[in-house]
Design a protein around this motif. Structure first.
Motif, PDB file in Angstrom:
ATOM      1  N   ARG A  30       0.825  -1.204   0.000  1.00 14.73           N
ATOM      2  CA  ARG A  30       0.000   0.000   0.000  1.00 14.73           C
ATOM      3  C   ARG A  30       0.865   1.261   0.000  1.00 14.73           C
ATOM      4  O   ARG A  30       0.643   2.196  -0.772  1.00 14.73           O
ATOM      5  N   PHE A  31       1.868   1.244   0.859  1.00 17.90           N
ATOM      6  CA  PHE A  31       2.804   2.363   0.940  1.00 17.90           C
ATOM      7  C   PHE A  31       3.440   2.648  -0.425  1.00 17.90           C
ATOM      8  O   PHE A  31       3.444   3.793  -0.887  1.00 17.90           O
ATOM      9  N   MET A  32       3.923   1.600  -1.061  1.00 18.51           N
ATOM     10  CA  MET A  32       4.587   1.776  -2.347  1.00 18.51           C
ATOM     11  C   MET A  32       3.646   2.334  -3.399  1.00 18.51           C
ATOM     12  O   MET A  32       3.987   3.275  -4.118  1.00 18.51           O
ATOM     13  N   TRP A  57       1.007   4.068  -3.026  1.00 18.83           N
ATOM     14  CA  TRP A  57       0.661   5.458  -2.743  1.00 18.83           C
ATOM     15  C   TRP A  57       1.830   6.393  -3.040  1.00 18.83           C
ATOM     16  O   TRP A  57       1.690   7.367  -3.785  1.00 18.83           O
ATOM     17  N   ARG A  86      -7.282   4.353  -5.317  1.00 15.67           N
ATOM     18  CA  ARG A  86      -6.032   4.461  -4.570  1.00 15.67           C
ATOM     19  C   ARG A  86      -6.209   5.376  -3.355  1.00 15.67           C
ATOM     20  O   ARG A  86      -5.791   5.058  -2.235  1.00 15.67           O
ATOM     21  N   TRP A 113      -5.829   4.221   0.586  1.00 16.38           N
ATOM     22  CA  TRP A 113      -4.837   4.867   1.441  1.00 16.38           C
ATOM     23  C   TRP A 113      -5.499   5.537   2.651  1.00 16.38           C
ATOM     24  O   TRP A 113      -5.143   5.288   3.801  1.00 16.38           O
TER      25      TRP A 113
END
Lengths: 207, 207
Positions: free
Chosen positions: A102-104, A106, B102, B106
């Motif tokens: 998810r971090f990547m 985003w 997305r 997030w």
DNA sequence: GCATAGTTTAACCAAATAGTTAAGACATCA
DNA sequence: TGATGTCTTAACTATTTGGTTAAACTATGC
């Protein structure tokens, strides 16, 4: 003198957690210091700026994530074995650290911090690795009884089915009331993806 | 007096764009004002705080997204027709506004702004809608020649295959060099997902 | 013991950004 | 005409947060 390396590692780990959870913009240096059990002064003693620390951490995490994901791509020659292993390994990696993906996704869309460049650099450096993904797929596909499909779309589908539930986990859990924390769910998911990829939804005619 | 509603709508649209692109933490009130073609004073004249504006926009976008996604769930009784329509409609919705998904994934993981509650509220209010998803799947599945699988896993797989490529678009495009901007890609994707869902990878025995 | 590196404390500065204020311009309508 | 609501300008305040500083404390090895 205590181990400065220990403290540095401590900081990196705390920063990883905070950055991955909140992103570059949402992260607070104070929070990182607190989580590392140190103060802001010491934090800046080791790392000059948020930007620097972020780049360091992001690079580290992305490299590790891609390395792990490439590492678990199986070598099996038989397509069914290959699929089974891939799904299993992939789900293992994701469940071990579900936030990194998810971090990547985003941060790369934010663009500003050169994450794209970091990934590209890593991919290119380990070019053999990327090659081998589609090569391996093609090779595994070449076995008997397997339809020939575009490896890229096949890859997207496979990853999508594995990754999506964990990306959408808060929605699926909080909103739709599914418990995804159990090992059972992961096993179920593995089976579901495997069967979907192999058989699809149509009943197959008996021989 | 000009139309204040026009300006308000203007602000909402600008805020939507900025918040969806950069998230709550990354968004700047100045940027929103600039994009709306007004000044910060007027922005605060209509909306007291960033928090308030964010909640408003997030609620609006999430409701709209879910409403659209529920609206395009087809009613076809035949499973193959149902699948085909679903994939087509879903890809249309996603490609029309690829950033919303997305953003939602997030922001919901950030938790702090009650997004989860917003979604739950919407889902519960339109409970008929959610029911009908799995009901429709089950009904469509009941046709002849279709394997019975867990509707939840089936749903996850379907959404995952449709959504994932667009979530990972920056990686796939910038890093792996795939061009996803064309209508051709969307058509290709539709076909690939359809075939995967229906047939899987195994060659089917002739009758 | 003393030099050195790691660490703390607490106050501080600087920059970015959310939010405010006041004065006035401009249009519309009663 | 003048009251009212919309909007601009520009300067301002308040708050958050990244980053700094200096002085002192601590442990270690020489």
């Amino acid at each position: 003198m205590k181990q400065d390396t220990e403290t540095k590692l401590n900081i990196i780990q705390a920063a990883s957690k905070v950055f991955i959870e909140r992103g570059m913009d949402g992260a607070r240096m104070q929070d990182i210091a607190d989580l590392a059990g140190i103060n802001k002064a010491l934090l800046h003693y080791y790392y000059n700026s948020k930007e620097e620390l972020y780049r360091l951490v992001a690079t580290r995490e992305i490299k590790q994530a891609f390395a792990e994901l490439l590492a678990v791509i199986p070598e099996e020659q038989d397509f069914r074995d290959w699929i089974r292993s891939f799904i299993h390994n992939y789900l293992q990696v994701i469940t071990k650290n579900p936030q990194v993906t998810r971090f990547m996704l985003w941060e790369i869309s934010q663009g500003g911090n050169g994450i794209s460049a970091i990934i590209r650099e890593f991919i290119n450096r380990k070019d053999s690795g990327r090659m081998s993904v589609f090569e391996t797929i093609r090779k595994a596909m070449s076995g008997p009884g397997v339809r020939q499909v575009d490896p890229i779309h096949f890859f997207m589908s496979l990853i999508g089915m594995c990754v999506y539930p964990f990306l959408a986990r808060p929605i699926l859990e909080n909103v739709m009331g599914i418990d995804m924390g159990t090992e059972e769910f992961v096993r179920e998911r593995e089976e579901a993806v495997y069967e979907m990829v192999l058989y699809g939804m149509e009943v197959r005619n008996a021989l």
